[in-house]
Scaffold this motif. Structure first.
Motif, mmCIF file in Angstrom:
data_model
loop_
_atom_site.group_PDB
_atom_site.id
_atom_site.type_symbol
_atom_site.label_atom_id
_atom_site.label_comp_id
_atom_site.label_asym_id
_atom_site.label_seq_id
_atom_site.Cartn_x
_atom_site.Cartn_y
_atom_site.Cartn_z
ATOM 1 N N SER A 174 0.937 -1.149 0.078
ATOM 2 C CA SER A 174 -0.061 0.186 -0.122
ATOM 3 C C SER A 174 0.707 1.305 -0.226
ATOM 4 C CB SER A 174 -1.099 0.034 1.166
ATOM 5 O OG SER A 174 -0.473 -0.127 2.436
ATOM 6 N N LEU A 175 2.253 1.032 0.258
ATOM 7 C CA LEU A 175 3.141 2.156 0.199
ATOM 8 C C LEU A 175 3.490 2.530 -1.047
ATOM 9 C CD1 LEU A 175 5.368 1.729 3.282
ATOM 10 C CD2 LEU A 175 3.293 3.199 3.228
ATOM 11 N N VAL A 176 3.267 1.524 -2.042
ATOM 12 C CA VAL A 176 3.709 1.707 -3.502
ATOM 13 C C VAL A 176 2.582 2.720 -4.492
ATOM 14 C CG1 VAL A 176 4.309 0.505 -5.587
ATOM 15 C CG2 VAL A 176 4.936 -0.598 -3.241
ATOM 16 N N GLU A 177 1.534 2.163 -4.174
ATOM 17 C CA GLU A 177 0.568 2.722 -5.089
ATOM 18 C C GLU A 177 -0.440 3.955 -4.486
ATOM 19 O OE1 GLU A 177 -2.077 0.372 -7.736
ATOM 20 O OE2 GLU A 177 -0.402 -0.953 -8.413
ATOM 21 N N GLU A 178 0.397 4.882 -4.102
ATOM 22 C CA GLU A 178 -0.157 6.000 -3.370
ATOM 23 C C GLU A 178 0.074 7.226 -3.970
ATOM 24 O OE1 GLU A 178 0.376 5.409 0.739
ATOM 25 O OE2 GLU A 178 2.429 6.253 0.482
#
Ligand code: ADE
Length: 267
Positions: A174-178
């Motif tokens: 979830s840290l990648v696609e934000e």
């Protein structure tokens, strides 16, 4: 990571006991302490401010309580070998460098961060000069607006840095696609029901076609960023975009020239 926050309103930092950051502290992933600047004063009235030299409105924070407080938190910080890095001292201020996701990543690599919350018109400038002997000093602004003090800015920065520490966010995906992870704003998201108050979830998201979904999301990122934050597109690396993505940018009024996006005149 060790974080120390010095403030005249330690209660202001109580939210750092909640949610993901509170849990990270409980789990021992983050060692965070809040210190009351007044406990480093020596006079009966526990004075932390005085009138500005040169005149003018407001009060300025006195240097000595700050030197005492900062020396104490530096001395109590993680052990480091002679000649290796210093702790980072972050001084929230509208006159600082602009905080960003890139800076949050940089700070997440440090072993100790110290936040010095100014109030009133700010801290006597000599404190920052003196502190540079013991710290890497970084005055840091959240944005081009003025808060009453550094505490709210510290809440924001500690959350932005803390969630990047290993183990703090349960699913690292979830840290990648934000937003801001790839220099663009995030795509819009939807959940059940698929039809709500006569509004439908975009059909592609129900298609099960992962390639098409990924492409739709990327194009939504482009559309949103062009609409809300066109400044971010000036530095976007458009050198290796698939043809469909170039077409998507074309429809938004941008051409790719030498790997950079260029807004078409009159687009
Ligand atoms: N203190 C007061 N205003 C501020 C801002 N915009 N950013 C960080 N710290 C502040």
């Amino acid at each position: 990571m060790r974080i120390d926050v010095v403030s005249i309103f330690p209660e202001y930092l109580a939210p750092l006991e909640l949610s993901l950051i509170g849990k990270a502290r409980q789990d021992g992933l983050l060692d965070l302490a809040v210190h009351d600047l007044r406990s480093f004063t020596t006079d009966r009235h526990r004075t932390v401010d005085d009138t500005p030299y040169g005149g003018g409105a407001g009060m300025v924070m006195k240097p000595e309580p700050w030197a005492q407080a900062l020396a104490a938190v530096a001395a109590a910080g993680p052990e480091r070998a002679e000649g290796t890095g210093k702790p980072v001292l972050i001084v929230p201020s509208p006159a600082g460098e602009r905080f960003s996701q890139a800076i949050a990543h940089e700070l997440a690599e440090e072993d100790q961060l110290v936040f010095a919350c100014g109030r009133y018109e700010g801290i006597d400038e000599r404190v920052l000069e003196w502190a540079a002997e013991h710290f890497t000093v970084r005055p840091m602004s959240l944005g081009d607006y003025v808060l009453n003090g550094g505490e709210v800015a510290v809440l924001a920065m500690v959350e932005a840095v803390g969630r990047l520490l290993p183990g703090v966010v349960g699913n690292p995906e979830s840290l990648v696609e934000e937003s801001h992870s790839d220099g663009l704003l995030e795509y819009p998201v939807y959940t059940k029901p698929s039809s709500w108050r006569d509004r439908e979830v975009p059909a592609v998201l129900l298609s099960g076609n992962h390639g098409k979904i990924a492409q739709w999301r990327r194009h939504e990122q482009y559309r949103r960023t062009a609409e809300r934050r066109p400044d971010l597109l000036e530095t976007f690396d458009a050198g290796h975009l698939p043809r469909a993505d170039r077409t998507a940018f074309g429809e938004l009024g941008y051409d790719v020239v030498d790997g950079r996006l260029q807004r078409r005149p009159n687009a």
